[in-house]
Design an enzyme around this catalytic site. Structure first.
Site, PDB file in Angstrom:
ATOM      1  N   ASP A  33       0.810  -1.225   0.000  1.00 39.40           N
ATOM      2  CA  ASP A  33       0.000   0.000   0.000  1.00 39.40           C
ATOM      3  C   ASP A  33       0.843   1.275   0.000  1.00 39.40           C
ATOM      4  O   ASP A  33       0.584   2.187  -0.777  1.00 39.40           O
ATOM      5  CB  ASP A  33      -0.951   0.003   1.199  1.00 39.40           C
ATOM      6  CG  ASP A  33      -1.919  -1.172   1.132  1.00 39.40           C
ATOM      7  OD1 ASP A  33      -2.741  -1.201   0.198  1.00 39.40           O
ATOM      8  OD2 ASP A  33      -1.832  -2.070   1.980  1.00 39.40           O
ATOM      9  N   ARG A 114       2.891   5.372  17.370  1.00 36.99           N
ATOM     10  CA  ARG A 114       2.485   6.435  16.438  1.00 36.99           C
ATOM     11  C   ARG A 114       3.091   7.797  16.760  1.00 36.99           C
ATOM     12  O   ARG A 114       3.564   8.498  15.859  1.00 36.99           O
ATOM     13  CB  ARG A 114       0.955   6.540  16.344  1.00 36.99           C
ATOM     14  CG  ARG A 114       0.249   5.258  15.949  1.00 36.99           C
ATOM     15  CD  ARG A 114       0.886   4.550  14.789  1.00 36.99           C
ATOM     16  NE  ARG A 114       0.220   3.297  14.457  1.00 36.99           N
ATOM     17  CZ  ARG A 114       0.772   2.311  13.766  1.00 36.99           C
ATOM     18  NH1 ARG A 114       2.013   2.413  13.321  1.00 36.99           N
ATOM     19  NH2 ARG A 114       0.115   1.210  13.509  1.00 36.99           N
ATOM     20  N   ASP A 143      -5.312   4.936  14.459  1.00 34.36           N
ATOM     21  CA  ASP A 143      -3.959   5.343  14.084  1.00 34.36           C
ATOM     22  C   ASP A 143      -3.929   6.622  13.242  1.00 34.36           C
ATOM     23  O   ASP A 143      -3.030   7.441  13.390  1.00 34.36           O
ATOM     24  CB  ASP A 143      -3.244   4.196  13.366  1.00 34.36           C
ATOM     25  CG  ASP A 143      -2.888   3.067  14.333  1.00 34.36           C
ATOM     26  OD1 ASP A 143      -2.679   3.370  15.524  1.00 34.36           O
ATOM     27  OD2 ASP A 143      -2.833   1.899  13.903  1.00 34.36           O
ATOM     28  N   SER A 194      -4.791  -7.949   9.725  1.00 33.20           N
ATOM     29  CA  SER A 194      -4.057  -6.696   9.755  1.00 33.20           C
ATOM     30  C   SER A 194      -3.203  -6.725  11.015  1.00 33.20           C
ATOM     31  O   SER A 194      -3.728  -6.848  12.123  1.00 33.20           O
ATOM     32  CB  SER A 194      -5.036  -5.523   9.795  1.00 33.20           C
ATOM     33  OG  SER A 194      -4.334  -4.350  10.127  1.00 33.20           O
TER      34      SER A 194
HETATM   35  N1  ARG Z   1      -6.620  -1.359  18.055  1.00 28.73           N
HETATM   36  C1  ARG Z   1      -5.269  -1.105  18.370  1.00 28.73           C
HETATM   37  C2  ARG Z   1      -5.021   0.351  18.593  1.00 28.73           C
HETATM   38  O1  ARG Z   1      -5.814   1.139  18.182  1.00 28.73           O
HETATM   39  C3  ARG Z   1      -4.317  -1.696  17.370  1.00 28.73           C
HETATM   40  C4  ARG Z   1      -4.283  -1.082  16.013  1.00 28.73           C
HETATM   41  C5  ARG Z   1      -3.329  -1.836  15.175  1.00 28.73           C
HETATM   42  N2  ARG Z   1      -3.284  -1.429  13.825  1.00 28.73           N
HETATM   43  C6  ARG Z   1      -3.289  -2.307  12.810  1.00 28.73           C
HETATM   44  N3  ARG Z   1      -3.142  -1.844  11.616  1.00 28.73           N
HETATM   45  N4  ARG Z   1      -3.466  -3.575  12.989  1.00 28.73           N
HETATM   46  O2  ARG Z   1      -4.071   0.743  19.193  1.00 28.73           O
END
Ligand code: ARG
Length: 423
Positions: A33, A114, A143, A194
């Site tokens: 991506d 992040r 994110d 994911s």
């Molecule tokens: N739900 C978790 C968070 O918001 C994990 C997010 C993980 N991202 C992913 N692309 N799998 O912190």
């Protein structure tokens, strides 16, 4: 994974840092991506793209390979940073001091990385003169919020875009684009989940996990072994100084080494598997599977040492604050004024969090069975029921009299007004 430093892996890519509104810094993972996003952003916006890859312990490919691919996909610059030490020291350790668990369970794995990635994106934007930062997040998750709020909290003049969310870069479009342009990236391999992983843990979502009734299968896990078939128990001693792990079994460790060793040893015992439904910032309830063996074992040990070293009211207040701190970090407020103020409070509480915690890792559990501190508030002679007791039991009588006074007055009133318990 490379251990090359920022300096050696970015030869002479730097340009003068004049602000250039026609450049975009892209958070680059090396995957399909974001590889397509390089050319896609160029086509859709007419701007040059600088790819930035930040290693927070994702595992996988060498940073130099990722850097090369970004250039082959059309980036005008590619900047790679091994940020694992920084991530461990400046992001995971504050989370440990805060015993951070969102909704009492999730150790903030992705939420911690992040803000750090955002910081490097902003630094690269300044260095290469870009006015826009792009990331590969969808419009449904946390994110995107964390990247953009972090970025504008550091650089209020910066614009943020997401090609997936804002420029219609769907998966099908990405595959088609990569094939048409013969990009050096695989388009056939499709992971059913994911996954986001770093030094602090691993997050797994989507696929068949979206049905809440489906149990996670074995292939979901990689940081942890099956806790129902554990090897022999593993007992270890973690030494803390001012709330930070500084040695394991008397061998000095850096924060990164502490996490890595605990990931390995606790992971082998199946410690740290989490399967929850969590509330996202954007309102969606989502099924999440995590593995964070090192993080959960370290938090368990750290909490046990705080129980010995923090004064009662300070401990009680800190436990409340920890849950707010976790909410803030989950909800993209890493660089917010409130989070900064809370960090000052937490730092103050850690002054006497020194000593050793002994714990046993076994069968999916990290169990503390010994603690030792030269700066604790535990007083053997006050606590003991044997001879040598220094606690003056006679003063408890008067204490109880006063302590229970208002409840006694209220009970008498109940009796007087016919609302007594009838005894
Ligand atoms: N739900 C978790 C968070 O918001 C994990 C997010 C993980 N991202 C992913 N692309 N799998 O912190």
């Amino acid at each position: 994974m490379t251990t090359s430093s920022e300096q050696t892996s970015n030869q002479s890519t730097e340009q003068s840092a004049q602000q250039n509104k026609d450049r975009v810094v892209l958070a680059y993972s090396g995957g399909l991506d974001t590889s397509v996003a390089i050319g896609w952003i160029g086509e859709q916006t007419g701007k040059e793209v600088i790819a930035v890859a930040v290693d927070v312990g994702q595992g996988g490919e060498d940073l130099d390979v990722i850097r090369r691919r970004a250039l082959d996909c059309g980036a005008v610059e590619a900047w790679v940073v091994d940020a694992r030490e920084e991530f461990a020291s400046d992001y995971c350790m504050p989370a440990l001091k805060a015993n951070a668990l969102y909704q009492g369970t999730y150790p903030l794995v992705s939420a911690l990385s992040r803000p750090l990635i955002a910081k490097h994106l902003v630094q690269a934007a300044r260095r290469f003169g870009a006015g826009t930062v792009a990331h590969g997040c969808t419009g449904k998750g946390n994110d995107q919020v964390r990247f953009e709020v972090s970025i504008t909290s550091m650089a209020p003049d910066m614009t943020c875009i997401s090609p997936v969310r804002d420029l219609a870069l769907t998966r099908d479009v990405a595959i088609d684009y990569a094939e048409r342009h013969s990009l050096p990236i695989e388009t056939t391999k499709h992971n059913p989940f994911s996954i986001d992983q770093n030094v602090w843990g691993r997050a797994i979502e989507t696929g068949f996990l979206e049905d809440l009734w489906n149990a996670p299968t074995k292939d979901v896990y990689s940081y942890t072994d099956d806790p129902t078939y554990p090897p022999l128990p593993d007992e270890l001693v973690i030494t803390f100084e001012e709330g930070l792990p500084v040695a394991i079994d008397e061998r000095p460790v850096t924060p990164l080494e502490a996490i890595q060793e605990m990931n390995r040893r606790a992971g082998a015992q199946g410690v740290g598997r989490i399967d929850i439904v969590e509330d996202r910032l954007v309102g969606i309830k989502s099924r999440e599977v995590y593995e964070a063996p090192g993080a959960l074992a370290l938090i368990e040990a750290h909490r046990a040492l705080e129980a010995v070293t923090l004064e009662r009211l300070q401990l009680r207040y800190k436990r409340h604050l920890e849950s707010t701190w976790s909410d803030l970090v989950y909800e993209a407020q890493w660089y917010s004024p409130l989070k900064r103020s809370m960090d000052a409070f937490i730092a103050d509480t850690q002054r006497y969090v020194n000593g050793d915690i002994r714990m046993v890792l076994h069968g999916g559990r990290a169990t503390v069975n010994g603690r030792r501190s030269a700066t604790g508030l535990y007083d053997f002679n006050l606590a003991t029921y044997d001879s040598g007791d220094t606690f003056d039991q006679s003063s408890s009588r008067g204490f109880i009299e006063i302590y229970g006074l208002q409840s006694k007055l209220a009970a008498a009133r109940d009796v007087r007004t016919g609302h007594g318990m009838g005894f």
